[in-house]
Structures are given as structure tokens and as C-alpha cells.
Design a protein around this motif. Structure first.
Motif, PDB file in Angstrom:
ATOM      1  N   ILE A 290      -1.549  -1.251  -4.246  1.00  0.00           N
ATOM      2  CA  ILE A 290      -2.759  -0.501  -3.910  1.00  0.00           C
ATOM      3  C   ILE A 290      -2.391   0.968  -3.780  1.00  0.00           C
ATOM      4  O   ILE A 290      -1.634   1.355  -2.889  1.00  0.00           O
ATOM      5  CB  ILE A 290      -3.375  -1.005  -2.592  1.00  0.00           C
ATOM      6  N   GLY A 291      -2.903   1.801  -4.692  1.00  0.00           N
ATOM      7  CA  GLY A 291      -2.550   3.212  -4.627  1.00  0.00           C
ATOM      8  C   GLY A 291      -3.095   4.011  -5.789  1.00  0.00           C
ATOM      9  O   GLY A 291      -3.833   3.497  -6.636  1.00  0.00           O
ATOM     10  N   GLY A 292      -2.698   5.284  -5.826  1.00  0.00           N
ATOM     11  CA  GLY A 292      -3.151   6.197  -6.867  1.00  0.00           C
ATOM     12  C   GLY A 292      -2.179   6.281  -8.019  1.00  0.00           C
ATOM     13  O   GLY A 292      -1.411   5.340  -8.278  1.00  0.00           O
TER      14      GLY A 292
ATOM     15  N   THR B 241       0.861  -1.190   0.000  1.00  0.00           N
ATOM     16  CA  THR B 241       0.000   0.000   0.000  1.00  0.00           C
ATOM     17  C   THR B 241       0.893   1.235   0.000  1.00  0.00           C
ATOM     18  O   THR B 241       1.815   1.343   0.812  1.00  0.00           O
ATOM     19  CB  THR B 241      -0.930   0.025   1.227  1.00  0.00           C
ATOM     20  N   CYS B 242       0.616   2.159  -0.907  1.00  0.00           N
ATOM     21  CA  CYS B 242       1.488   3.329  -1.075  1.00  0.00           C
ATOM     22  C   CYS B 242       0.681   4.623  -1.087  1.00  0.00           C
ATOM     23  O   CYS B 242      -0.532   4.624  -1.306  1.00  0.00           O
ATOM     24  CB  CYS B 242       2.263   3.229  -2.388  1.00  0.00           C
ATOM     25  N   GLY B 243       1.386   5.747  -0.887  1.00  0.00           N
ATOM     26  CA  GLY B 243       0.757   7.061  -0.959  1.00  0.00           C
ATOM     27  C   GLY B 243       0.016   7.424   0.317  1.00  0.00           C
ATOM     28  O   GLY B 243       0.221   6.837   1.376  1.00  0.00           O
TER      29      GLY B 243
ATOM     30  N   GLY C 182       4.934   0.774   2.002  1.00  0.00           N
ATOM     31  CA  GLY C 182       4.952   1.077   0.579  1.00  0.00           C
ATOM     32  C   GLY C 182       6.142   0.471  -0.143  1.00  0.00           C
ATOM     33  O   GLY C 182       6.687  -0.577   0.251  1.00  0.00           O
ATOM     34  N   TYR C 183       6.576   1.156  -1.190  1.00  0.00           N
ATOM     35  CA  TYR C 183       7.685   0.637  -2.001  1.00  0.00           C
ATOM     36  C   TYR C 183       9.006   0.622  -1.239  1.00  0.00           C
ATOM     37  O   TYR C 183       9.956  -0.065  -1.641  1.00  0.00           O
ATOM     38  CB  TYR C 183       7.824   1.455  -3.283  1.00  0.00           C
TER      39      TYR C 183
END
Length: 450
Positions: A177-179, A85-87, A119-120
Motif C-alpha cells: 500500500i503506497g505511492g 504500508t510505506c511512505g 514499511g519495507y
């Protein structure tokens, strides 16, 4: 590469979905209708446009339909899936994580599922984060909490480094999962995987509270964010009514697209002004915001409610340096604080009382758990993401269009931001609800003077 661009020049655009190889295994899923890769979801429902393509003998531009495939690529018993999950935070992140785990585990029999922390960054060994082992018991109640159990971060990491990590962990499915920033990272990972000829599926799940991904009609978390924003606008209305010439000013998220502000203003029906990035406005002069506020108070109204998206009015900061966050997104100057300052100054100058109550609920809105149909939508996106991944799809994001779930090439999803069109039914409805153009034009004030 908007929907209109594709419909106008369909021969220029390839909407096909990449795969990591031929599907040779029977799906373990039973008792449901499988979807064939030839099933397509049209980009348009307009009959005249459809007839135009039929007369030309050309196929209607369409996206591949999402859903379970009868034949799959990845062997569930050998599959090792990872979730990242990022952002920024968004309602529904934990819902999606839980749903991914449960569909992988119960529908496909995948027993090796890992959560990548922060995240990454979690795919870069320099940070020293160990992956979490996920199973249905671990994620049992996480949907009751906002945020993400995996943590998140902004900023780019080397695609080469991240793929090295995936290969070291023997991961063959990665859910991102992110924008738009997250999806660009997923695309880079997919490209690097392809360059190395590795059978790793990279699947995006659209998380952006602004609801602005291209060729995606709806992203998870948006509906819950609107619901939470409505409560704040209602409170602003109450505060504005509690003081003479009260102004309840609410700043909502929306860097480049004003969907949350527009939908929340329309849903509450108590907003008198809605300011969004897509529709410029001025502060001074006839037809300016100051004059519009004066006109409302001039007809005997003793309160006003103003909803403003964070990206609105950025032209007012002309000359200031451009700033970017760690993900490369342009940071917006604070239009909320700016309006409070400038409106107070103006009304002091003209000797008129105003009492501003300012609300900035951004972090509150984005950190709550998903509600109602938004939570259902999270499950459906996750379910279709797993179906796509197990079928060997890659470099794509699960979308929704015209009420159907689709597979969207990442390049198209991030090519432009979806925005409110000033001539759209949505914006017309907002103008009808707020009646703000009557204040900007001075219609009510002129009638009062007569």
C-alpha cells in the motif's frame, strides 16, 4: 507512457497483466457476477478516437478489468498473505488494511494474514521487527483512527533480502500500500520473485495524497485530504478578513501535481489565488505575484486568500542544491515560508500595509481517517486487490479509470506523474473561481484608475 502516448502509439505498449500461474481452483465466492480476463476498460471514452481505432481495425487500448474471477490460483487454505504500508501517511490506510483482512478472511477463507511493521524495513531482518498476526477482531475499529496500525517508513531495501523474508515466512501474497516509491519497490520484489520462479503475487494499492499516479484516475485519501484542506482555507479566509489588507496564505501538499490545491480552492470558492507546480509564476514585474496582490487591494478589497501547492514556484530556488528523501523523491524547498518572507519584504518596500496569516496543515491533512465516499473507495480498492491476488495476478496495482476498477501494470503506474494540464477544464474552473488572471493582468486595477 501517459494515456495520450498509449492512444497515439498503441503498438508500442503492452498493458497485459502478469500472473504467477494458471488458475485451476474454483473460487469459494458465491452469489456474484464473475469477471473474465477478456473484459477490458478502454483508456478513452471519446467517440471519435474509438471510431478511429475501429476504422483501422485495431483494438482500443484498454486495461484489464478488476473483479472476482471464477477460477483462482492460490488455495485459500494454504494462502499466507502479508500487508505492508510505506511512505508518508494518508487518510484511509487503516481502512484499506481492515478491508483486506475482512475480504481475505470472510470471502475467501484465508486464515493466515500478517502485517509487516514499518514499511519495507519490516521485510529486512536487520531491523528485528516481528510481523503482526491480523484477523477481523484485531482490525475491528482501526478505521476510526488516522495513520496506519502497521507503521510506515521511507527508503529502499534490497529486493533480494525482502524476497528471502517472504520465502522464509512462506508468504504467497504481498499487498503493498503506497505511492510511486512504494510501487517501484513492489515491482522490484515482483521481478526478484519471478527470477526465482516463486508463485508469490505482489499487488499494489494506490496510496498517494497527491492523486498523481499515471493511468489511475483516483487514489484513496485524496478526497478526504481535499475536505480537510477546505476547512483550513475557510479559516484562512476568516483570518484574512479580520485584518486590514489581510492575506490568508495556505500551503497544501502537492510535490509535482497541484490537485489538492486546485480542488480545495475550487471547492471553497473563497480563494483568490491558486499556485500549482504545473503553472509557473514570477514574483516581480508586471504580471508578477506582487503586482497581482497590489491590484486586488487597489480595487478596495481589504483581504486575499492564496492557496499554494508545496511544489509550486520551485524555479524561484534556482541555484540551490537538489535534495532527496530516503525514498529518492526530490525534496521541495519551502515555498510557503519563502512567499511569506518575500511578500512582507515587497509590501514594506512600497510602504503598503499587509497582514499575513500563514497556514501549513500538511501533517494534519494527511493524518486524519478517511471520510464518506473515500472510505467506501478504500474498501473497493482492497476488495479488488484481493480478487486479483487470489487469481494469481502480480506486478500490478489496482486502479480506477472512467468510473471502473482496473488492473494497471506497475511499470505504467510509476512511469510518469499525472498532472493538471493548464488547458484542462479543472484549471479553467479554478481560474474562473479565483479570477486570479484578472489580478495578474491588472484588469481590475486599470478599471479602478479609470
Amino acid at each position: 507512457m501517459t494515456r495520450e502516448d498509449i492512444l497515439e502509439n498503441p503498438d508500442k505498449y503492452d498493458l497485459s497483466i502478469e500472473t504467477v500461474g494458471k488458475c485451476t481452483l474454483n473460487s469459494p465466492m458465491k452469489g456474484l457476477k464473475f469477471v473474465n480476463d477478456t473484459k477490458q476498460i478502454s483508456l478513452t471514452t471519446d467517440v471519435a478516437t474509438i471510431e478511429k481505432f475501429a476504422k483501422m481495425g485495431k483494438p482500443i487500448p484498454a486495461l484489464e478489468a478488476a473483479g472476482p474471477r471464477e477460477m483462482i490460483y492460490h488455495d485459500p487454505s494454504w494462502t499466507r498473505a502479508a500487508i505492508v504500508t510505506c511512505g508518508g501517511l494518508c487518510p484511509g490506510l487503516n481502512n484499506v488494511i481492515k478491508s483486506l483482512v475482512r475480504v481475505l478472511w470472510f470471502d475467501y477463507g484465508v486464515r493466515n494474514i500478517f502485517g509487516i511493521p514499518y514499511g519495507y524495513r519490516g521485510l529486512n531482518p536487520d531491523y528485528g521487527y516481528a510481523p503482526k498476526i491480523l484477523d477481523p477482531d484485531y482490525v475491528d475499529n482501526i478505521q476510526e483512527d488516522g495513520g496506519t496500525i502497521l507503521g510506515s517508513s521511507r527508503g529502499q531495501q534490497s529486493a533480494e533480502t525482502m524476497v528471502d523474508t517472504l520465502m522464509r515466512l512462506n508468504i504467497n501474497i504481498l499487498f503493498c500500500i503506497g505511492g510511486d516509491g512504494t510501487l517501484r519497490g513492489a515491482r522490484d520484489i515482483a521481478h526478484e520473485v519471478k527470477r526465482r520462479h516463486q508463485p508469490i503475487s505482489v499487488i499494489g494499492i494506490p496510496k498517494t495524497i497527491d492523486n498523481d499516479l499515471n493511468l489511475v484516475d483516483r487514489t484513496f485519501g485524496f478526497e478526504t485530504a481535499v475536505l480537510a484542506a477546505c476547512d483550513v482555507i475557510t479559516s484562512a479566509h476568516c483570518e484574512a478578513n479580520g485584518a486590514y489588507n489581510g492575506l490568508g496564505l495556505v500551503k497544501l501538499m502537492g510535490r509535482d501535481s497541484g490537485f489538492i490545491a486546485a480542488d480545495a480552492a475550487l471547492a471553497t470558492t473563497v480563494a483568490n489565488f491558486c499556485l500549482i507546480p504545473e503553472v509557473p509564476f514570477e514574483l516581480e514585474g508586471e504580471g508578477g505575484l506582487f503586482s497581482a496582490l497590489e491590484n486586488r487591494y487597489a480595487i478596495g478589497k481589504t483581504h486575499a486568500v492564496m492557496v499554494v501547492a508545496e511544489g509550486a514556484g520551485q524555479h524561484l530556488f534556482k541555484g540551490l542544491p537538489e535534495r532527496k528523501d530516503a525514498s529518492g523523491n526530490i525534496l521541495k524547498y519551502d515555498i510557503g515560508d519563502y512567499l511569506v518572507e518575500k511578500i512582507n519584504e515587497h509590501f514594506k518596500t512600497i510602504g503598503m500595509e499587509i497582514n499575513i496569516k500563514y497556514f501549513d496543515p500538511s501533517y494534519t491533512v494527511r493524518s486524519i481517517p478517511a471520510k464518506g465516499t473515500d472510505a467506501i473507495f478504500c474498501y473497493q480498492l482492497a476488495e479488488n486487490a484481493v480478487h486479483a491476488a487470489m487469481a494469481g495476478k502480480t506486478n500490478m496495482v489496482v486502479g480506477s479509470m472512467n468510473g471502473k476498477f482496473t488492473h494497471v501494470p506497475i511499470d505504467f503506474a510509476v512511469s510518469e506523474r499525472r498532472k493538471i494540464k493548464p488547458d484542462s477544464p479543472l484549471w479553467h474552473a479554478v481560474l474562473g473561481s479565483t479570477r486570479q488572471m484578472d489580478y495578474f493582468s491588472g484588469k481590475y486595477a486599470k478599471r479602478k484608475k479609470q
